[in-house]
Design an enzyme around this catalytic site. Sequence first.
Site, short mmCIF file in Angstrom:
data_model
loop_
_atom_site.label_atom_id
_atom_site.label_comp_id
_atom_site.label_asym_id
_atom_site.label_seq_id
_atom_site.Cartn_x
_atom_site.Cartn_y
_atom_site.Cartn_z
N TYR A 95 0.82 -1.21 0.00
CA TYR A 95 0.00 0.00 0.00
C TYR A 95 0.86 1.26 0.00
O TYR A 95 0.49 2.29 -0.55
CB TYR A 95 -0.94 0.01 1.20
CG TYR A 95 -2.18 -0.83 1.01
CD1 TYR A 95 -3.05 -0.60 -0.06
CD2 TYR A 95 -2.51 -1.84 1.91
CE1 TYR A 95 -4.20 -1.36 -0.24
CE2 TYR A 95 -3.66 -2.60 1.75
CZ TYR A 95 -4.51 -2.37 0.67
OH TYR A 95 -5.63 -3.11 0.51
N GLU A 189 2.81 -28.69 18.16
CA GLU A 189 2.01 -28.29 16.98
C GLU A 189 0.69 -27.62 17.34
O GLU A 189 0.37 -26.56 16.83
CB GLU A 189 1.73 -29.53 16.09
CG GLU A 189 0.85 -29.17 14.89
CD GLU A 189 0.37 -30.38 14.07
OE1 GLU A 189 0.90 -31.49 14.25
OE2 GLU A 189 -0.55 -30.20 13.26
N ASP A 241 1.10 -33.97 15.63
CA ASP A 241 0.18 -35.06 15.33
C ASP A 241 0.92 -36.12 14.51
O ASP A 241 1.88 -35.81 13.80
CB ASP A 241 -1.01 -34.55 14.50
CG ASP A 241 -2.03 -33.78 15.34
OD1 ASP A 241 -2.07 -33.99 16.56
OD2 ASP A 241 -2.80 -33.01 14.75
#
Lengths: 359, 359
Positions: A95, A189, A241
């Site tokens: 921007y 995690e 996991d």
Amino acid sequence: MDETEVVRRLTKLGEEIVEEIRLEESPRIRMPQRGIGNIIFNEKKNILELGNKKSTRSFMNVAHSRKFMQTILIANKCKEFVGRDKTASIRELYYQLKHTIPGTKENTFDDQSESDPLIVDLETALGVLREELHLKADDKGTLIGRIRIEDSGDVIDCSKLGRSGLSVPSIVEHYKFMDFEADYVLVIETGAMFDRLVEERFHLKNDCIMVSTKGQAARGCRRLVHRLRNELNLPVIMFTDGDPWGYYIYSVMKAGSMALAHESRRLGTPSMNLVGMTMTDIDTYGLDKVTETLKEVDRKRIKELLQYPWFRKKQWKKELELMAKKGVRIEQQALASKSLEFVAEEYLPEKIEKKVMLP
Amino acid sequence: MDETEVVRRLTKLGEEIVEEIRLEESPRIRMPQRGIGNIIFNEKKNILELGNKKSTRSFMNVAHSRKFMQTILIANKCKEFVGRDKTASIRELYYQLKHTIPGTKENTFDDQSESDPLIVDLETALGVLREELHLKADDKGTLIGRIRIEDSGDVIDCSKLGRSGLSVPSIVEHYKFMDFEADYVLVIETGAMFDRLVEERFHLKNDCIMVSTKGQAARGCRRLVHRLRNELNLPVIMFTDGDPWGYYIYSVMKAGSMALAHESRRLGTPSMNLVGMTMTDIDTYGLDKVTETLKEVDRKRIKELLQYPWFRKKQWKKELELMAKKGVRIEQQALASKSLEFVAEEYLPEKIEKKVMLP
């Protein structure tokens, strides 16, 4: 790298271009190629790196001139940020630079998808991290444990933050590690597992600093873990996991990603190990009732991971092939099927003490 | 609500069922209906609420008996959690309860999609929040500012956390607000804008407590803002992107959501106002060069929002219709096109001082 050096490199880039113009040569910027053909897995260092192939962006090449102009605008703006001691998000950078070039209908940038890759170009061309150019990505992640960090004049005792912990910002270059009392860093995690371990006071009972990545780790989090490893000489253990997605999160933390191979050496932590969840855990701890059946997309991802050089190691190949054979994945939180405390009182301390971990 | 009362309500539920069994009646649980037909927008309180329609879950009804059994298992486990002063994620709850019923091949739960809605049932049946049942959702959000919070024995001075801030946990029931020096709470949608304002020391210069939701707010964040409003009597101002997604995040923070209408009164902050970004801002601040064109999905969402009772207010209707007419949306970070400091030094202080805000 200190800010003087960053400014020096940015200035040198500008001076070289001015010199080329003075000599009536076509101004150009040289940078390492970032395509797959120039990404190398460094077996010794255990990280993804860029090779030696270079490419050149030349102002007088019509196919390059817009990008050349844009790269210079970004370099100039970053020099301003560093000089003024300001940081900006990559969206703010876009921007700040977007405008119509006077006397034309041409915009400097039409979309952020034009500026983002050029930031990477600039990082590789100059050999600096975007954080050193004072550019920020999104932040995510929490830290807790016996370490005191100086952040912008405040000294934060991260063991005195209740169950909340410190929000890891997108830039951690300014962190100064004061003192600490910890034997290792545990990177987790999921936010839910981090909460469980905080509730069990795992970090205090086991003398570790805990960091949660909340899914794929943000750059600030990767850089923070890298710094804890290298500056405090702490071993790093990761807990994800037991599925191809968790293992990929681990591999990015450890060895870097293809897209950002040029940064592995300052964002990666190649010495880290994975404590779990593994497929072997399912048998060891009798968890077969709380696994989840693999979906097609999981199976496809396993095959992809097996192509990655660092998953070709014997132990990893065994785990991934076992996953495909069993046809299941297992979550960290499945350990709650034993008891809420099991993960903190038995699973992690036992595996960490006996070093039952994957490379 | 204190824990004794939560345990009392859980115990009462069990005792009623035991009594029904003793009387050889079919045990049943009564709870408010949660379907759209029983969700009411309370114009006076400015929040979504459940109406008075009830439904009954009966053990002797074959269509209900599995869910009845599961609801009781959940209630029992929550009573255990509260009694032992443990919290668990809704995923851990599922894993804790999942087992094969002895002598059968029937699992208590086959999937978390079975336990999640029953948690909501239990919340509505007992009139308690899931956090009070010691159940956690995901956490997200950061707080910074002149407030001292006691969290699990630690007193955290949230103005001494550098640029990092406090990670807002999923449960904030245990937070005790010690003392504070602030005139209002500023809730910010994006992490990047929060970072900008932290870097500009906006919270210190303007005496406010800042909270970032990082997208749709997590429950912990909503509850925290609710408590800051109600216990410290602080006005709350929200700052989102100027698009239907940002406005929806605001409306959930303010008035609650359809899915969790029973909780609005303890998660919502009906008195809050929105400072921006608005469509009017685009003209006021000359931002038309940095807007983004609406996509079809944005236009569809605008139409949906116009159906919500609280967006039917004159000022909101005007903004949403102006958005559709202009065909653009605008991001918080687009303010960087003026200067990095513009948002902190001009935009926010001016609008807040002059109370140019939406209801």
